[in-house]
Scaffold this motif. Sequence first.
Motif, mmCIF file in Angstrom:
data_model
loop_
_atom_site.group_PDB
_atom_site.id
_atom_site.type_symbol
_atom_site.label_atom_id
_atom_site.label_comp_id
_atom_site.label_asym_id
_atom_site.label_seq_id
_atom_site.Cartn_x
_atom_site.Cartn_y
_atom_site.Cartn_z
ATOM 1 N N GLU A 160 0.533 5.846 -5.993
ATOM 2 C CA GLU A 160 1.493 4.886 -6.518
ATOM 3 C C GLU A 160 2.155 5.393 -7.792
ATOM 4 O O GLU A 160 3.355 5.192 -8.010
ATOM 5 C CB GLU A 160 0.815 3.542 -6.773
ATOM 6 C CG GLU A 160 0.389 2.804 -5.523
ATOM 7 C CD GLU A 160 -0.928 3.324 -4.962
ATOM 8 O OE1 GLU A 160 -1.463 4.298 -5.535
ATOM 9 O OE2 GLU A 160 -1.422 2.766 -3.966
ATOM 10 N N THR A 161 1.375 6.057 -8.637
ATOM 11 C CA THR A 161 1.930 6.604 -9.873
ATOM 12 C C THR A 161 2.985 7.659 -9.573
ATOM 13 O O THR A 161 4.084 7.649 -10.143
ATOM 14 C CB THR A 161 0.818 7.211 -10.733
ATOM 15 O OG1 THR A 161 -0.138 6.201 -11.063
ATOM 16 C CG2 THR A 161 1.384 7.808 -12.011
ATOM 17 N N THR A 162 2.652 8.577 -8.667
ATOM 18 C CA THR A 162 3.596 9.629 -8.302
ATOM 19 C C THR A 162 4.859 9.049 -7.685
ATOM 20 O O THR A 162 5.973 9.485 -7.993
ATOM 21 C CB THR A 162 2.938 10.606 -7.313
ATOM 22 O OG1 THR A 162 1.710 11.077 -7.861
ATOM 23 C CG2 THR A 162 3.853 11.781 -7.035
ATOM 24 N N ALA A 163 4.702 8.071 -6.810
ATOM 25 C CA ALA A 163 5.856 7.455 -6.164
ATOM 26 C C ALA A 163 6.750 6.760 -7.177
ATOM 27 O O ALA A 163 7.985 6.919 -7.154
ATOM 28 C CB ALA A 163 5.387 6.463 -5.093
ATOM 29 N N ALA A 164 6.155 5.974 -8.080
ATOM 30 C CA ALA A 164 6.951 5.232 -9.061
ATOM 31 C C ALA A 164 7.697 6.172 -9.994
ATOM 32 O O ALA A 164 8.887 5.963 -10.290
ATOM 33 C CB ALA A 164 6.038 4.299 -9.864
ATOM 34 N N VAL A 165 7.033 7.217 -10.466
ATOM 35 C CA VAL A 165 7.682 8.170 -11.369
ATOM 36 C C VAL A 165 8.796 8.921 -10.640
ATOM 37 O O VAL A 165 9.876 9.148 -11.202
ATOM 38 C CB VAL A 165 6.638 9.143 -11.954
ATOM 39 C CG1 VAL A 165 7.330 10.277 -12.708
ATOM 40 C CG2 VAL A 165 5.674 8.412 -12.868
ATOM 41 N N SER A 166 8.562 9.317 -9.391
ATOM 42 C CA SER A 166 9.573 10.051 -8.626
ATOM 43 C C SER A 166 10.816 9.196 -8.399
ATOM 44 O O SER A 166 11.947 9.671 -8.553
ATOM 45 C CB SER A 166 8.990 10.508 -7.288
ATOM 46 O OG SER A 166 7.892 11.380 -7.478
#
Length: 296
Positions: free
Chosen positions: A186-192
Amino acid sequence: MSQARRQWAEGVALGFAATIFWSFYNVGTAIGRADGFSSADLAMLRFGVAALVLGPLLAFRTDWRPALPFRRVAVLTLLIGPPFAFFINTGYGIAPLAHAVVISPGVTMLTANVMAAVVDRRAVPMQRRIGIALLVLGLVAIAADQPAAAPSGVPVWLGDLCFVASGTLWGIFTWLVGRWKLPAIETTAAVSVCAALCFLPVYLLAFGVTSLPAGLWVEQVVYQGLFGGALAIVAFAGCVTRLGAGTAALFPALLPPMAVLLAIPLAGQTPSGVQWLGMALASGGLVVSLEFMRRR
């Protein structure tokens, strides 16, 4: 297997996976710059593809919001979003590949451990100190065996400073992910998604798309978007949540030996004797730091 031992094993596996993905990403970035891609092209591919791959997860899941408020997403985007991509991609246009895979992960390792020791007041075990010393010696050995001048005529030390900046940003990101205990995917998706939305208008208006063959674009989609933008960060964030920022930050130090090995078939570069020595020291330092013998 106990819960703690299983968590340690999972963290180590994710750390090695992230290092392999990053090794392909780093070699691919060097290839992309040599093929004529601009720093902006590679940055847009990194964030845009990752956002397309991971973004749908955020639409179907709502339980990530309490653990990942927008303020934290904004902070992480400032760290590993466009600023990070600008520094590392610009550095690749100035300094050699071996400089990138030595300086940036080395600074990441030192930054994350310093932040954990100074801010969180976490003691650094003696065995990890010894391992870090071996890692640093290996990184220095690889970096020392490089030409001093860049083919473009720009001083190599400017590219090295870009790698110092990118490593510092990633080290702070590593420390924050461990401190906040953030969910990896979720962190990677939100930042991307956030980085792609912020950078897309700037890319189209200020830079524009570089005219290159479609095959080269597809190749960089894999290197930048899948390996660098999605898979590596997901694996690394999962490693941080299981092992902590200080231990997880040791894995990027394996980038030099792995990237040098990958450069043999992909870029036709064969390591010298000094580089082989550096790879052995860096690998030994990681083994010592992770305390494999005590946990065997």
